[in-house]
Design an enzyme around this catalytic site. Sequence first.
Site, PDB file in Angstrom:
ATOM      1  N   THR A   1       0.833  -1.203   0.000  1.00  7.44           N
ATOM      2  CA  THR A   1       0.000   0.000   0.000  1.00  7.44           C
ATOM      3  C   THR A   1       0.866   1.251   0.000  1.00  7.44           C
ATOM      4  O   THR A   1       1.985   1.242   0.506  1.00  7.44           O
ATOM      5  CB  THR A   1      -0.940   0.052   1.221  1.00  7.44           C
ATOM      6  OG1 THR A   1      -0.162   0.023   2.419  1.00  7.44           O
ATOM      7  CG2 THR A   1      -1.944  -1.086   1.201  1.00  7.44           C
TER       8      THR A   1
ATOM      9  N   ASN B   1       0.722   4.668   1.698  1.00  6.36           N
ATOM     10  CA  ASN B   1       0.041   5.340   2.800  1.00  6.36           C
ATOM     11  C   ASN B   1       0.093   6.845   2.589  1.00  6.36           C
ATOM     12  O   ASN B   1       1.099   7.376   2.125  1.00  6.36           O
ATOM     13  CB  ASN B   1       0.707   4.966   4.124  1.00  6.36           C
ATOM     14  CG  ASN B   1       0.527   3.502   4.426  1.00  6.36           C
ATOM     15  OD1 ASN B   1      -0.438   3.115   5.051  1.00  6.36           O
ATOM     16  ND2 ASN B   1       1.441   2.671   3.948  1.00  6.36           N
TER      17      ASN B   1
ATOM     18  N   GLU C   1      -4.780   3.988   3.394  1.00  6.15           N
ATOM     19  CA  GLU C   1      -3.836   3.110   2.705  1.00  6.15           C
ATOM     20  C   GLU C   1      -4.389   2.790   1.322  1.00  6.15           C
ATOM     21  O   GLU C   1      -5.500   2.281   1.206  1.00  6.15           O
ATOM     22  CB  GLU C   1      -3.643   1.820   3.491  1.00  6.15           C
ATOM     23  CG  GLU C   1      -3.153   2.066   4.902  1.00  6.15           C
ATOM     24  CD  GLU C   1      -3.307   0.863   5.807  1.00  6.15           C
ATOM     25  OE1 GLU C   1      -2.325   0.523   6.479  1.00  6.15           O
ATOM     26  OE2 GLU C   1      -4.410   0.266   5.823  1.00  6.15           O
TER      27      GLU C   1
END
Length: 182
Positions: A39, A41, A117
């Site tokens: 992910t 963020n 995320e």
Amino acid sequence: MTRPETIIPEKPTSPYPIHTTAPIISGFGRGSSELGIPTANIPINAQLNSLPTGIYYGWCKIHPVSDQNDETRTRPDGQLILFNHGNKLQANELVVHPMVMSIGWNPFYQNKEKAAEIHIMSKFERDFYGAELEFIVLGYVRPELDYTTKEALIEDILTDIRISRDILENKEEYTKYKKELE
């Protein structure tokens, strides 16, 4: 908790689309290492904070920050992270990508801070901490849930990815927003 049925409208409805940009920051390091689902963020701005916790879908594009030099920063868990500001990305990575985003507290991990995320549905050769991520949120998949096992969490994330990809690639009223980031 049982996963609710996903109902997707024929086209984005208010408050969508939400078009914003945010810097990519270091997270907890769980997306790639523990879950196998990396992910990007981002900090939660007022616009994202006003949304209910849960899973969202849309389009995104990474913008390198060329006036920044590489730097190493320490993540809260003590791991060193290289912020290259996206300057190592290849041209074929700097295109518009489908995305799925989680906004919430990640109850499985008992987070103390709300997090945003974004899983970009493409493979990348390198990390791109510090780059700018421009994105358009087009809709909501489901609320945030808690899980009893990591396997159940991964299974639901993979379902979110499949649902989101299907919407973005097959529903013209969603696909057309990709052009806004090109």
